[in-house]
Motif scaffolding. Structure first.
Motif, PDB file in Angstrom:
ATOM      1  N   GLU A 179       0.848  -1.177   0.000  1.00 19.74           N
ATOM      2  CA  GLU A 179       0.000   0.000   0.000  1.00 19.74           C
ATOM      3  C   GLU A 179       0.891   1.237   0.000  1.00 19.74           C
ATOM      4  O   GLU A 179       2.043   1.179   0.425  1.00 19.74           O
ATOM      5  CB  GLU A 179      -0.925   0.009   1.219  1.00 19.74           C
ATOM      6  CG  GLU A 179      -0.199  -0.025   2.556  1.00 19.74           C
ATOM      7  CD  GLU A 179      -1.159   0.019   3.728  1.00 19.74           C
ATOM      8  OE1 GLU A 179      -2.224   0.637   3.576  1.00 19.74           O
ATOM      9  OE2 GLU A 179      -0.833  -0.560   4.781  1.00 19.74           O
ATOM     10  N   CYS A 180       0.341   2.319  -0.495  1.00 17.92           N
ATOM     11  CA  CYS A 180       1.108   3.555  -0.604  1.00 17.92           C
ATOM     12  C   CYS A 180       0.784   4.464   0.575  1.00 17.92           C
ATOM     13  O   CYS A 180      -0.381   4.779   0.808  1.00 17.92           O
ATOM     14  CB  CYS A 180       0.796   4.267  -1.918  1.00 17.92           C
ATOM     15  SG  CYS A 180       1.266   3.319  -3.384  1.00 17.92           S
ATOM     16  N   LEU A 181       1.806   4.846   1.310  1.00 18.60           N
ATOM     17  CA  LEU A 181       1.648   5.745   2.445  1.00 18.60           C
ATOM     18  C   LEU A 181       2.344   7.062   2.152  1.00 18.60           C
ATOM     19  O   LEU A 181       3.339   7.119   1.425  1.00 18.60           O
ATOM     20  CB  LEU A 181       2.229   5.116   3.716  1.00 18.60           C
ATOM     21  CG  LEU A 181       1.620   3.782   4.153  1.00 18.60           C
ATOM     22  CD1 LEU A 181       2.300   3.288   5.424  1.00 18.60           C
ATOM     23  CD2 LEU A 181       0.116   3.904   4.367  1.00 18.60           C
ATOM     24  N   THR A 182       1.801   8.119   2.734  1.00 17.45           N
ATOM     25  CA  THR A 182       2.336   9.457   2.498  1.00 17.45           C
ATOM     26  C   THR A 182       3.566   9.702   3.364  1.00 17.45           C
ATOM     27  O   THR A 182       3.602   9.337   4.539  1.00 17.45           O
ATOM     28  CB  THR A 182       1.259  10.517   2.811  1.00 17.45           C
ATOM     29  OG1 THR A 182       0.130  10.287   1.960  1.00 17.45           O
ATOM     30  CG2 THR A 182       1.797  11.919   2.581  1.00 17.45           C
ATOM     31  N   CYS A 183       4.558  10.324   2.776  1.00 18.00           N
ATOM     32  CA  CYS A 183       5.739  10.706   3.541  1.00 18.00           C
ATOM     33  C   CYS A 183       5.356  11.743   4.592  1.00 18.00           C
ATOM     34  O   CYS A 183       4.582  12.671   4.313  1.00 18.00           O
ATOM     35  CB  CYS A 183       6.809  11.294   2.618  1.00 18.00           C
ATOM     36  SG  CYS A 183       7.510  10.118   1.446  1.00 18.00           S
ATOM     37  N   VAL A 184       5.874  11.600   5.772  1.00 17.79           N
ATOM     38  CA  VAL A 184       5.576  12.541   6.854  1.00 17.79           C
ATOM     39  C   VAL A 184       6.410  13.802   6.675  1.00 17.79           C
ATOM     40  O   VAL A 184       7.241  13.903   5.773  1.00 17.79           O
ATOM     41  CB  VAL A 184       5.860  11.891   8.236  1.00 17.79           C
ATOM     42  CG1 VAL A 184       4.978  10.686   8.444  1.00 17.79           C
ATOM     43  CG2 VAL A 184       7.336  11.491   8.333  1.00 17.79           C
ATOM     44  N   GLU A 197      11.200   3.740   0.678  1.00 23.71           N
ATOM     45  CA  GLU A 197      11.087   4.506   1.903  1.00 23.71           C
ATOM     46  C   GLU A 197      11.287   5.976   1.589  1.00 23.71           C
ATOM     47  O   GLU A 197      11.800   6.334   0.522  1.00 23.71           O
ATOM     48  CB  GLU A 197      12.112   4.044   2.935  1.00 23.71           C
ATOM     49  CG  GLU A 197      13.541   4.190   2.471  1.00 23.71           C
ATOM     50  CD  GLU A 197      14.550   3.690   3.485  1.00 23.71           C
ATOM     51  OE1 GLU A 197      15.748   3.888   3.257  1.00 23.71           O
ATOM     52  OE2 GLU A 197      14.142   3.122   4.521  1.00 23.71           O
ATOM     53  N   CYS A 198      10.851   6.808   2.497  1.00 21.60           N
ATOM     54  CA  CYS A 198      11.031   8.249   2.327  1.00 21.60           C
ATOM     55  C   CYS A 198      12.397   8.642   2.884  1.00 21.60           C
ATOM     56  O   CYS A 198      12.808   8.163   3.936  1.00 21.60           O
ATOM     57  CB  CYS A 198       9.929   9.023   3.039  1.00 21.60           C
ATOM     58  SG  CYS A 198       8.282   8.724   2.363  1.00 21.60           S
ATOM     59  N   SER A 199      13.052   9.490   2.166  1.00 19.30           N
ATOM     60  CA  SER A 199      14.367   9.961   2.598  1.00 19.30           C
ATOM     61  C   SER A 199      14.196  11.142   3.548  1.00 19.30           C
ATOM     62  O   SER A 199      13.379  12.030   3.297  1.00 19.30           O
ATOM     63  CB  SER A 199      15.205  10.388   1.399  1.00 19.30           C
ATOM     64  OG  SER A 199      15.369   9.321   0.499  1.00 19.30           O
ATOM     65  N   PRO A 200      14.950  11.161   4.625  1.00 20.28           N
ATOM     66  CA  PRO A 200      14.826  12.292   5.562  1.00 20.28           C
ATOM     67  C   PRO A 200      15.540  13.519   5.019  1.00 20.28           C
ATOM     68  O   PRO A 200      16.567  13.425   4.350  1.00 20.28           O
ATOM     69  CB  PRO A 200      15.511  11.762   6.829  1.00 20.28           C
ATOM     70  CG  PRO A 200      16.495  10.756   6.323  1.00 20.28           C
ATOM     71  CD  PRO A 200      15.894  10.124   5.101  1.00 20.28           C
ATOM     72  N   CYS A 201      14.959  14.672   5.298  1.00 17.66           N
ATOM     73  CA  CYS A 201      15.631  15.926   4.976  1.00 17.66           C
ATOM     74  C   CYS A 201      16.696  16.204   6.039  1.00 17.66           C
ATOM     75  O   CYS A 201      16.589  15.744   7.173  1.00 17.66           O
ATOM     76  CB  CYS A 201      14.630  17.079   4.951  1.00 17.66           C
ATOM     77  SG  CYS A 201      13.332  16.936   3.697  1.00 17.66           S
ATOM     78  N   MET A 245      17.244  21.822   5.963  1.00 15.41           N
ATOM     79  CA  MET A 245      16.174  21.584   4.991  1.00 15.41           C
ATOM     80  C   MET A 245      14.886  21.224   5.712  1.00 15.41           C
ATOM     81  O   MET A 245      14.890  20.817   6.878  1.00 15.41           O
ATOM     82  CB  MET A 245      16.556  20.452   4.036  1.00 15.41           C
ATOM     83  CG  MET A 245      17.910  20.608   3.365  1.00 15.41           C
ATOM     84  SD  MET A 245      18.003  21.973   2.209  1.00 15.41           S
ATOM     85  CE  MET A 245      17.093  21.299   0.830  1.00 15.41           C
ATOM     86  N   TRP A 246      13.762  21.325   4.976  1.00 14.77           N
ATOM     87  CA  TRP A 246      12.462  20.975   5.539  1.00 14.77           C
ATOM     88  C   TRP A 246      11.530  20.590   4.403  1.00 14.77           C
ATOM     89  O   TRP A 246      11.775  20.898   3.231  1.00 14.77           O
ATOM     90  CB  TRP A 246      11.866  22.130   6.338  1.00 14.77           C
ATOM     91  CG  TRP A 246      11.402  23.266   5.449  1.00 14.77           C
ATOM     92  CD1 TRP A 246      12.174  24.236   4.900  1.00 14.77           C
ATOM     93  CD2 TRP A 246      10.067  23.495   4.992  1.00 14.77           C
ATOM     94  NE1 TRP A 246      11.421  25.079   4.132  1.00 14.77           N
ATOM     95  CE2 TRP A 246      10.108  24.654   4.179  1.00 14.77           C
ATOM     96  CE3 TRP A 246       8.851  22.857   5.200  1.00 14.77           C
ATOM     97  CZ2 TRP A 246       8.974  25.167   3.559  1.00 14.77           C
ATOM     98  CZ3 TRP A 246       7.721  23.368   4.592  1.00 14.77           C
ATOM     99  CH2 TRP A 246       7.784  24.514   3.785  1.00 14.77           C
ATOM    100  N   SER A 247      10.463  19.922   4.739  1.00 17.85           N
ATOM    101  CA  SER A 247       9.439  19.588   3.752  1.00 17.85           C
ATOM    102  C   SER A 247       8.130  19.328   4.462  1.00 17.85           C
ATOM    103  O   SER A 247       8.100  18.922   5.626  1.00 17.85           O
ATOM    104  CB  SER A 247       9.847  18.352   2.939  1.00 17.85           C
ATOM    105  OG  SER A 247       9.866  17.201   3.765  1.00 17.85           O
TER     106      SER A 247
END
Length: 867
Positions: free
Chosen positions: A516-521, A533-537, A542-544
């Motif tokens: 399943e597809c989950l949104t990056c926090v 996986e989502c890469s951390p800033c 940096m921020w997102s």
């Protein structure tokens, strides 16, 4: 029975056994020569199975009956014959006066039948077995060309290893055959399946087909292909939804049909699998496609065909390519086949050579003796890649023979040994079709693959288009046709793609391709499709936001010059400076007037100078902070405002001393009243505080990393020192307030005490309010809070100390005289005396003139010589 009789009986039985075994020989074509080459080709697709119902049913071995004539196998045998004839005509053999001969056997696509042929190849013939010349034994075979099937090649190679007879396959691609420790005499003119499975995995990856099925045959070839394919798909992140295994033998039709039905059910039960890779046989795929067409579930699929059936378009029968979807086939690289087609066109079925070919005679009978139809069918069944590989194999043998026979006489059949030919083959470089070739360390020639897309009529075997070439050395495809939109529209995935800004979450126990597809926090991102996986800033810079595809640089925040609030405060500070200069000039001009004298005289100018420093300190609170500005702003304010309050304290004491009616208290105040000493002591204490602060705990530029920004601020170093500095100013202000409050009922027109009281109340209230606001407030507007308090304090002192005096000087000049001042003082003294008499009932202990004298001596009223 005596010993001699037993020996004779045993010898007789052995001869019968040998004769029986010889009957199994499937020799179908032969030609004499100085060096004989063997050929193993699948002229038939199967043998009639033997049914074993029990131990009693086992009988002596019988001659196998081969069934289902395989036209492509005959074509391959004819390609070897043509290649041998061309080699014999070449200068490299004709100049040596030697020729190549051949003996070609039918394997019937069966391992046992192929091994019987190998037994015939390796068995030395006795004199009585030579049908032509009993005095000469049959020549040994120096090399073997074949076979097609890896399953059969593996079995054959084990036997040929006994005599180190070189075997060169033109189509067996099982990876295991590259192992020279087990198959030292095996060679091939095609790459192993290691490269084909790698190419297939890359094809799937490039088209984003991650949920696929695979069909193999149950044998060494199929198992090896499956193992290699799984290894490469795992590397590329591709999942195998199902594995269907079909029987390697085609003889048991009932078992084959059952497995085909099971495979059809598997495909039907996996609707998300739209791409299937198949290493099966062409006849098996023919049955499978027929079943899929009847169920109408295959017209939107892509079939990736191995070299095993990639050119077998005849399997469609009367159907259309669109009925089964699309077929992408991997084939070996091919060369010029003009000479072979010319050979087929020139076939003369009445000639001795052709009539000695039992395979060709059988095929002619199947075509009702029609030579034209026979040739046409042969040309339609030409596998160009296999024809080229067979020609390379024969050419390699011819070159190796020429190299060896250039150094010896090869007319004698014993002049050359198979192991010598094998050694020469492993090192030789030969030319074929204008290109140079050489076997690698594994005994393979790896030219790569052509990727075909089935198009056109199924009756036309050459209607395929090469859409890409695969180079194994570079590990990538070179696409010739770029318009593959129909292929790329096919979606074969277990789950929909996760878009950038999302990542895949796989449930425990599931395939990695089902997710399943989950949104990056927040403060995480993904900028590719199907990110694991989502890469951390970088949290420092940096921020997102959530669901971000990239990180944004954090902006530096501070109380900058362009802020509207900062502009307003700076304008107020500038206005305050202008007022200071105006009042300073006015007070200097009127420095000998009673109002200026009463306001403190020189102290007024000192207060104005200190307020100037306080207004200037406001500027250091705006803009990007630095270590210098962080230290300067507090120290400048601390020194200047301490000087201001110290001067006001002197004024408070002076006023209290001037109008104090209690003699004893007046004497005490006179002893304490040392103006410049008071100012110096007041400043000295503050200097000590700031010096310790700047030496041990100096303020510095600091940054606070926030979610979307980096706040640049001043860290006060040690906040105890900061509050100690402000507390000391507040203490001085409290003394001023106390002394001024005591003298709040002084003469109205020159009542400095009231104004001092008001100004100190304003200052104290402002700084009291500042404390909780400063402690609880965060962000770039923290410096603005202190700026506001400083401006309130400065304007409070200006408004209470200097504006009333300026008003009198400018607009009430009649009150700025010695007479007006003395009159006001006299009235205040008289009222004070009356109040004392009313309260005590007695006269005051001091004379009225004494009070006036005392006041005048305190320089509230200028002497005549000063006027």
């Amino acid at each position: 029975m005596d010993l001699m009789s037993f020996i004779l009986l045993w010898a007789g039985l052995m001869k019968v056994a040998e004769a029986s075994i010889a009957q199994f020989s499937q020799l179908g074509a032969s030609a004499p020569g100085n060096i004989i080459i063997g050929g193993l080709f699948p002229i038939h697709e199967a043998v009639v199975p033997v049914n074993y119902t029990g131990n009693n049913s086992i009988s002596a071995p019988e001659h196998p009956d081969c069934i289902r004539f395989y036209t492509k196998g005959l074509n391959q045998a004819l390609a070897m014959i043509n290649a041998v004839e061309m080699a014999n005509k070449s200068p490299m053999l004709s100049s040596l006066n030697i020729t190549l001969g051949y003996r070609i056997y039918d394997t019937c696509s069966d391992v046992t039948t192929a091994l019987r042929a190998v037994h015939d190849i390796m068995r030395p013939f006795s004199d009585c077995e030579s049908p032509e010349d009993s005095s000469q034994p049959v020549q040994p075979i120096m090399a073997v060309i074949g076979t097609t099937s890896s399953e059969i090649s593996i079995a054959v190679a084990r036997d040929l290893n006994l005599q180190m007879i070189p075997q060169i396959s033109y189509a067996s691609t099982a990876t295991i055959l590259s192992d020279k420790s087990r198959f030292p005499a095996f060679m091939r003119t095609v790459p192993s399946d290691e490269y084909q499975t790698c190419a297939m995995a890359k094809l799937l990856k490039s088209n984003k087909w991650s949920w696929v099925g695979i069909i193999i045959t149950d044998g060494d070839y199929g198992r090896s292909a499956l193992e290699g394919f799984i290894q490469h798909t795992e590397t590329e992140g591709i999942c195998i939804a199902f594995k269907a295994i079909l029987p390697d033998s085609l003889a048991d039709q009932q078992k084959l049909n059952t497995d085909i039905e099971n495979t059809l059910n598997i495909i039907e039960n996996n609707p998300k699998v739209r791409v299937v890779i198949s290493f099966a046989k062409s006849s098996q795929m023919q049955l499978l496609f027929k079943g899929l067409q009847s169920r109408n579930i295959s017209n939107n699929m892509v079939w990736v065909a191995s070299d095993n059936w990639s050119t077998a378009k005849h399997i469609l029968n009367d159907g259309s390519i669109t009925d089964i979807g699309k077929v992408l086939g991997f084939t070996f690289k091919s060369g010029n086949f003009t000479s072979f087609h010319q050979y087929l066109k020139n076939l003369q079925f009445e000639s001795e050579d052709e009539m000695n070919n039992s395979f060709l005679k059988e095929f002619l009978k199947l075509n009702a003796g029609n030579a034209s139809n026979t040739v046409l069918e042969l040309m339609k069944s030409t596998n160009l890649d296999k024809i080229f590989s067979i020609e390379m194999a024969v050419t390699a043998v011819a070159n190796a023979v020429a190299k060896l026979c250039a150094e010896r006489q090869c007319q004698d059949s014993t002049a050359l040994q198979p192991w010598e030919l094998l050694r020469q083959l492993r090192s030789i470089t030969f030319e074929n079709g204008g290109e140079m070739y050489k076997f690698d360390a594994n005994g393979d020639i790896n030219l790569g693959y052509d990727l075909f897309l089935w198009e056109g009529d199924q009756s036309d075997e050459h209607a395929d288009d090469i859409i890409a070439e695969y180079d194994p050395t570079k590990g990538g495809f070179h696409y010739i046709h770029n318009d593959l939109s129909e292929i790329k529209k096919v979606v074969s995935r277990c789950s929909n793609s996760c878009q950038p800004g999302q990542y895949k979450k796989t449930a425990e126990g599931q395939h990695t391709c089902c997710y399943e597809c989950l949104t990056c926090v927040e403060n995480h991102y993904s900028n590719i499709t199907d990110a694991d996986e989502c890469s951390p800033c970088d949290s420092e810079s940096m921020w997102s936001l959530a669901n971000s595809t990239e990180c944004h640089p954090k902006v530096f925040e501070y109380f900058d010059w362009n802020s509207g609030f900062a502009i307003v405060l700076l304008i107020l500070a500038a206005l305050g400076v202008l007022l200071l200069f105006f009042m300073s000039a006015l007070f200097f001009w009127q420095r000998h007037s009673p109002v200026v004298k009463a306001a403190g005289g020189p102290l007024c100018h000192l207060i104005l100078v200190s307020l100037l420093g306080s207004f200037i300190s406001v500027v250091f609170f705006v803009g990007e902070p630095s270590d210098l500005t962080c230290r300067a702003r507090q120290v400048i304010f601390g020194f200047s405002f301490t000087l201001c309050v110290s001067c006001i304290l002197v004024k408070s004491l002076k006023i209290l001393l001037a109008f104090e009616m209690n003699f004893e208290l007046k004497e005490l105040l006179c002893m304490l009243y040392k103006p410049y000493m008071i100012v110096s002591v007041g400043m000295g204490v503050q200097i000590i505080i700031c010096t310790v602060w700047l030496t041990l705990y100096k303020p510095f530029k600091d940054k606070e990393v926030q979610t979307e920004s980096i706040l640049l601020e001043c860290n006060e170093g040690f906040y105890v020192m900061f509050w100690l500095m402000l507390g000391y100013i507040a203490l001085l202000a409290l003394f001023c307030f106390t002394f001024a409050y005591i003298g709040r009922k002084l003469p109205q027109k020159y009542n400095e005490a009231k104004f001092i009281t008001f100004s100190m109340v304003i200052c104290l209230m402002a700084w009291i309010i500042f404390i909780p606001i400063h402690v609880t407030t965060s962000g770039k507007y923290v410096p603005a809070v202190e700026m506001v308090v400083i401006l309130i304090s400065n304007y409070g002192i200006l408004s209470c100390h200097f504006l009333p005096k300026s008003y009198i000087i400018l607009f009430k000049k009649e009150h700025n005289t010695k007479d007006a001042f003395m009159k006001n003082v006299y009235e205040y003294a008289r009222k004070s005396a009356e109040n004392i008499k009313g309260l005590t009932g007695t006269e005051p202990q001091f004379k009225q003139e004494n009070s006036v004298y005392t006041i005048s001596n305190l320089s509230f009223v200028p002497e005549e010589k000063h006027e």
